[in-house]
Design a protein around this motif. Structure first.
Motif, PDB file in Angstrom:
ATOM      1  N   ILE A  38       3.695   7.470  -3.472  1.00  0.00           N
ATOM      2  CA  ILE A  38       4.340   8.388  -4.420  1.00  0.00           C
ATOM      3  C   ILE A  38       3.487   8.448  -5.681  1.00  0.00           C
ATOM      4  O   ILE A  38       3.077   7.411  -6.216  1.00  0.00           O
ATOM      5  CB  ILE A  38       5.775   7.922  -4.739  1.00  0.00           C
ATOM      6  CG1 ILE A  38       6.587   7.839  -3.427  1.00  0.00           C
ATOM      7  CG2 ILE A  38       6.449   8.883  -5.718  1.00  0.00           C
ATOM      8  CD1 ILE A  38       8.034   7.436  -3.601  1.00  0.00           C
ATOM      9  N   ALA A  88      10.699  10.003  -9.008  1.00  0.00           N
ATOM     10  CA  ALA A  88       9.823   9.305  -8.069  1.00  0.00           C
ATOM     11  C   ALA A  88      10.404   7.932  -7.732  1.00  0.00           C
ATOM     12  O   ALA A  88      10.408   7.501  -6.577  1.00  0.00           O
ATOM     13  CB  ALA A  88       8.433   9.161  -8.681  1.00  0.00           C
ATOM     14  N   SER A 146       4.109   3.235  -5.199  1.00  0.00           N
ATOM     15  CA  SER A 146       4.019   4.303  -6.206  1.00  0.00           C
ATOM     16  C   SER A 146       2.918   3.959  -7.202  1.00  0.00           C
ATOM     17  O   SER A 146       2.657   2.782  -7.483  1.00  0.00           O
ATOM     18  CB  SER A 146       5.365   4.526  -6.909  1.00  0.00           C
ATOM     19  OG  SER A 146       5.806   3.350  -7.534  1.00  0.00           O
ATOM     20  N   THR A 182       5.533   7.634 -11.636  1.00  0.00           N
ATOM     21  CA  THR A 182       6.782   6.864 -11.530  1.00  0.00           C
ATOM     22  C   THR A 182       7.803   7.394 -12.526  1.00  0.00           C
ATOM     23  O   THR A 182       8.465   6.636 -13.221  1.00  0.00           O
ATOM     24  CB  THR A 182       6.563   5.362 -11.803  1.00  0.00           C
ATOM     25  OG1 THR A 182       6.080   5.243 -13.148  1.00  0.00           O
ATOM     26  CG2 THR A 182       5.613   4.729 -10.815  1.00  0.00           C
ATOM     27  N   GLN A 231      11.581   6.516  -4.139  1.00  0.00           N
ATOM     28  CA  GLN A 231      10.983   5.289  -3.587  1.00  0.00           C
ATOM     29  C   GLN A 231      12.069   4.284  -3.208  1.00  0.00           C
ATOM     30  O   GLN A 231      12.000   3.644  -2.162  1.00  0.00           O
ATOM     31  CB  GLN A 231      10.011   4.681  -4.606  1.00  0.00           C
ATOM     32  CG  GLN A 231       9.208   3.515  -4.029  1.00  0.00           C
ATOM     33  CD  GLN A 231       8.179   2.953  -5.009  1.00  0.00           C
ATOM     34  OE1 GLN A 231       8.133   3.364  -6.178  1.00  0.00           O
ATOM     35  NE2 GLN A 231       7.358   2.030  -4.538  1.00  0.00           N
TER      36      GLN A 231
END
Ligand SMILES: Cc1cc2nc3c(=O)[nH]c(=O)nc-3n(C[C@H](O)[C@H](O)[C@H](O)COP(=O)(O)OP(=O)(O)OC[C@H]3O[C@@H](n4cnc5c(N)ncnc54)[C@H](O)[C@@H]3O)c2cc1C
Length: 525
Positions: free
Chosen positions: A8, A15, A31, A11, A19
């Motif tokens: 990903i 996101a 991520s 963050t 996750q």
């Protein structure tokens, strides 16, 4: 993490929500974040000058977060998250000492509207009640599910009275709605400003429902105890508990394809990381498709055509205080001492046109600002007995003013309403401009904190653009999950939540959570 199922990019909270859901499915998810801390707009900074003072330099007012499905599913309170939703949620304080107040309690809000216009008090109650079932049974479900194609949505809505009512009101612009339903100048100004904070273009047809939806919503603005970053920290803890990894301080420089499918990313350091299954980008379409993927043809043209909000960028004045702001108006209305969001400088409905015109011409708008004193509700954000506070103002991205000087002007305006906001009471102050926002969080291109406007058809099924809605992109294995997708920016977590359902379905994973079925909900109306 050497061997991951999915990667990903960024963050931001969306996101992180994505996750957390996929990590709980048993996937190994990594991520990657360019900043030193995860969370994007969930950011709380320790003062570099005065130890113990903490400032929320990006998002602060988190609307209805505790009612979000991911808040419950991810058991965030188990990780220490706690929210407060102050009773006097919003107060528009006028220079003449009156105030227009929004309470958690509808009756008290109606009383406040009545003081300006009895007719508007009646209209407020009417629309709050009329729209409550529409907000609960349609709008909330639509936000919490991947969007339907517009023709399917319309056809389903036309089958029920509630759906037809929504379509009818939606056809208006917020401006038309307010002009038609409310008469008082201050009430109109307050409603529009408040709605404008959601960054809906008030002139845009197709958004007339946004004001009654706001009036009907039972959950108001909330704040995270310990600061906005506490929410991000809890999400990270949940991810790590489920064997996910959040890597900070790494700038993603490119997305690589193998046989036409998203397969790996390269970092600015040159490091290459492979993803076995998929890549999801929490970044805007311009970053994702133009900068990282170097897409060509239609995809590049669409990504470059993605429009950002001109009226969203914020200028922020942050202060560390000896004592909390004391508003003169509180002498006759002591409840203002506990007001959460305070709006200052707004007095006339026509200021709207001036603010919009200023953004369109790149000049400074008439000063209207809003903010809070977080430490009134959460003593942990400053040393004992001390306070932090901030004010935000909408300004053009390239604000044609000296930032420090402008900060002093805002403080002076604040002082006109709260005379103690001057002199030795202000221990420290600093400002942030839209350019600062963009430099720290490039997802918010040109300081657009909503990560893309709702104009240009960039809404629902076609957000960010046709062919990349519903979180899937034209590139196999590449997904979007940030505020540029449905339902848009702000701290809702719903872009990540909806993306999790889509990715889980594509991977054939068994979903451990139970998201609403948008289509079934509309059929069942
Ligand atoms: C001053 C300000 C005040 C705000 N106030 C509020 C508010 O009160 N309430 C509210 O709901 N919303 C508010 N917002 C808006 C809210 O913060 C955003 O809409 C929200 O954070 C968007 O979330 P996101 O998940 O799309 O990602 P973002 O929060 O934008 O995060 C994206 C992340 O990706 C990272 N990134 C970018 N490029 C790369 C790269 N190349 N490699 C690796 N990482 C990268 C960034 O560093 C960032 O951490 C505010 C925003 C600002 C700027």
């Amino acid at each position: 993490m050497r061997d991951c199922d999915g990667i990903i990019l960024g963050t931001g909270h969306n996101a992180l929500v994505l996750q957390a859901y996929l990590a709980r499915c048993g996937l190994r998810v990594l991520s990657l974040e360019r900043n030193a801390v995860a969370g994007g707009g969930l950011r709380t900074e320790d003062s570099a000058v005065l130890p113990g003072f903490r400032h929320n330099t990006h998002s602060f007012f988190h609307r209805a977060v505790t009612a979000m499905p991911w808040y419950r599913d991810l058991e965030l309170e188990r990780h220490g998250v706690r929210y407060v939703e102050p009773e006097l949620n919003v107060a528009l304080v006028l220079e003449d000492g009156r105030s227009l107040q929004w309470w958690r309690d509808l009756d008290r809000t109606v009383d406040s509207f009545n003081a300006f216009s009895r007719k508007d008090g009646v209209a407020l109650r009417f629309w709050a009640e009329e729209f409550r079932p529409i907000a609960e049974n349609i709008l909330t479900v639509e936000a919490q599910a991947p969007p339907l194609p517009p023709d399917v949505r319309r056809e389903l809505l036309e089958r029920s009275a509630a759906g037809r009512r929504l379509l009818q009101v939606q056809a208006l612009s917020p401006l038309e709605f307010v002009e038609r339903e409310f008469e008082n100048d201050v009430v109109r100004a307050g409603l529009l400003f408040f709605n404008g904070l959601r960054e809906v273009d008030l002139r845009l047809h197709g958004f007339g429902h946004s004001i009654p939806a706001l009036l009907a919503s039972t959950r108001k603005a909330q704040m995270c105890v310990g600061g906005s970053a506490a929410l991000a920290q809890a999400l990270v803890r949940d991810i790590e508990e489920h064997r996910g990894e959040v890597r900070t301080g790494v700038d993603v420089a490119a997305i690589e394809l193998r046989n036409g499918k998203a397969a790996a990313v390269t970092l600015a350091s040159g490091e290459r990381i492979e993803a076995r299954g998929w890549i999801a980008s929490g970044l805007n379409p311009r970053q994702t498709f133009v900068e990282l993927l170097n897409a060509t043809g239609d995809l590049r043209r669409q990504a470059e055509g993605f429009e950002f909000n001109k009226i969203a960028p914020l200028f922020a004045l942050n202060v560390a205080l000896q004592e909390a702001p004391r508003y003169s108006a509180a002498a006759s209305q002591p409840e203002l001492e506990q007001a959460f969001m305070v709006i200052l400088g707004l007095k006339r409905y026509s200021q709207f046109e001036e603010i919009v015109a200023a953004h369109e011409t790149g000049t400074m708008p008439p000063p209207v600002m809003w903010g809070a004193c977080p430490t009134l509700f959460d003593a942990t954000q400053a040393p004992e007995g001390r306070h932090t506070a901030f004010m935000w103002e909408k300004v053009p991205y390239a604000m044609p003013a000296d930032a420090e000087q402008h900060g002093r002007e805002l403080l002076e305006l604040w002082g006109r309403f709260a005379p103690n906001m001057a002199g030795a009471n202000v221990l420290h102050q600093f400002v942030r401009t839209p350019r600062d926002t963009e430099a720290l969080l490039p997802n918010m291109h040109r300081g657009d904190l909503l990560v893309g406007s709702f104009a240009n058809g960039q809404v629902g099924y076609n957000r960010p653009f046709a062919g990349a809605g519903r979180y899937r992109t034209p590139v196999p294995g590449l997904y979007l999950c940030g505020g540029s997708t449905h339902p848009g920016g702000n701290i809702t977590g719903l872009c990540g939540y909806n993306a999790a359902s889509v990715i889980a379905a594509d991977l054939g994973l068994k979903r451990w959570w139970n998201p609403p079925d948008g289509e079934a909900a509309l059929r069942g109306l």
